[in-house]
Motif scaffolding. Structure first.
Motif, mmCIF file in Angstrom:
data_model
loop_
_atom_site.group_PDB
_atom_site.id
_atom_site.type_symbol
_atom_site.label_atom_id
_atom_site.label_comp_id
_atom_site.label_asym_id
_atom_site.label_seq_id
_atom_site.Cartn_x
_atom_site.Cartn_y
_atom_site.Cartn_z
ATOM 1 N N TRP A 57 0.823 -1.208 0.000
ATOM 2 C CA TRP A 57 0.000 0.000 0.000
ATOM 3 C C TRP A 57 0.863 1.267 0.000
ATOM 4 O O TRP A 57 0.640 2.179 -0.792
ATOM 5 C CB TRP A 57 -0.944 -0.015 1.202
ATOM 6 N N GLY A 58 1.852 1.311 0.858
ATOM 7 C CA GLY A 58 2.729 2.473 0.919
ATOM 8 C C GLY A 58 3.507 2.657 -0.371
ATOM 9 O O GLY A 58 3.659 3.773 -0.878
ATOM 10 N N LEU A 59 4.004 1.560 -0.918
ATOM 11 C CA LEU A 59 4.752 1.631 -2.179
ATOM 12 C C LEU A 59 3.843 2.080 -3.320
ATOM 13 O O LEU A 59 4.256 2.858 -4.182
ATOM 14 C CB LEU A 59 5.395 0.282 -2.489
ATOM 15 N N SER A 60 2.596 1.642 -3.320
ATOM 16 C CA SER A 60 1.632 2.043 -4.357
ATOM 17 C C SER A 60 1.379 3.546 -4.314
ATOM 18 O O SER A 60 1.336 4.213 -5.353
ATOM 19 C CB SER A 60 0.303 1.300 -4.175
ATOM 20 N N ILE A 61 1.208 4.087 -3.117
ATOM 21 C CA ILE A 61 0.994 5.532 -2.983
ATOM 22 C C ILE A 61 2.236 6.292 -3.458
ATOM 23 O O ILE A 61 2.137 7.290 -4.173
ATOM 24 C CB ILE A 61 0.625 5.897 -1.537
ATOM 25 N N ALA A 62 3.417 5.796 -3.081
ATOM 26 C CA ALA A 62 4.659 6.440 -3.515
ATOM 27 C C ALA A 62 4.794 6.388 -5.038
ATOM 28 O O ALA A 62 5.259 7.349 -5.656
ATOM 29 C CB ALA A 62 5.855 5.788 -2.845
ATOM 30 N N LEU A 63 4.379 5.284 -5.648
ATOM 31 C CA LEU A 63 4.434 5.180 -7.111
ATOM 32 C C LEU A 63 3.484 6.174 -7.775
ATOM 33 O O LEU A 63 3.811 6.738 -8.829
ATOM 34 C CB LEU A 63 4.132 3.754 -7.567
ATOM 35 N N LEU A 64 2.318 6.418 -7.170
ATOM 36 C CA LEU A 64 1.428 7.455 -7.696
ATOM 37 C C LEU A 64 2.110 8.828 -7.641
ATOM 38 O O LEU A 64 1.985 9.630 -8.564
ATOM 39 C CB LEU A 64 0.119 7.486 -6.912
#
Length: 134
Positions: A57-64
């Motif tokens: 989840w954290g990595l997904s937000i950072a990728l956005l």
């Protein structure tokens, strides 16, 4: 140390002055800057140690955030690194002022940071600076 890091981040704004001299397309400029940035980050990660992979989840937000950065970076590159696009001494600061507005409002809205009188004055003054530079 946050202020020092913020001041040293001014090096970010030097790359258009350097890369415009190359007289290459904005796409090749973007590629060159990304490769150079990756090299610097790799050296830094090697010296400071790479932390464990974060949760999905954290990595997904950072990728956005990375996608938003990529889109902004392409438009920034098109405006300041392309010969003939306009004066880098005018377009670069306009982009920086836009950053001030986005982060100034974003910090208040997204993170509940206080909207102080000084911050509000800076946000109100930002469009004036853009108008004067344009």
């Amino acid at each position: 140390s946050g202020l020092l890091y913020a001041m040293l981040s001014g090096f970010f704004y030097a790359w258009p002055l350097i890369t415009r001299r190359a007289r290459i397309s904005e796409i090749w400029t973007a590629v060159a800057v990304v490769v150079g940035t990756t090299a610097v980050m790799a050296v830094w990660a090697r010296q400071s140690g790479v932390p464990p992979v974060p949760p999905f989840w954290g990595l997904s937000i950072a990728l956005l955030g990375g996608i938003a950065n990529g889109v902004g970076f392409l438009f920034y590159t098109k405006s300041v690194a392309t010969v003939g696009a306009g004066e880098v001494s005018r377009l670069g600061p306009i982009s920086a002022i836009t950053l001030v507005v986005v982060l100034g409002i974003g910090g208040v809205v997204a993170y509940g940071e206080p909207l102080t009188t000084k911050k509000l004055a800076g946000l109100i003054g930002a469009p004036i600076v853009i108008w004067l530079l344009n």
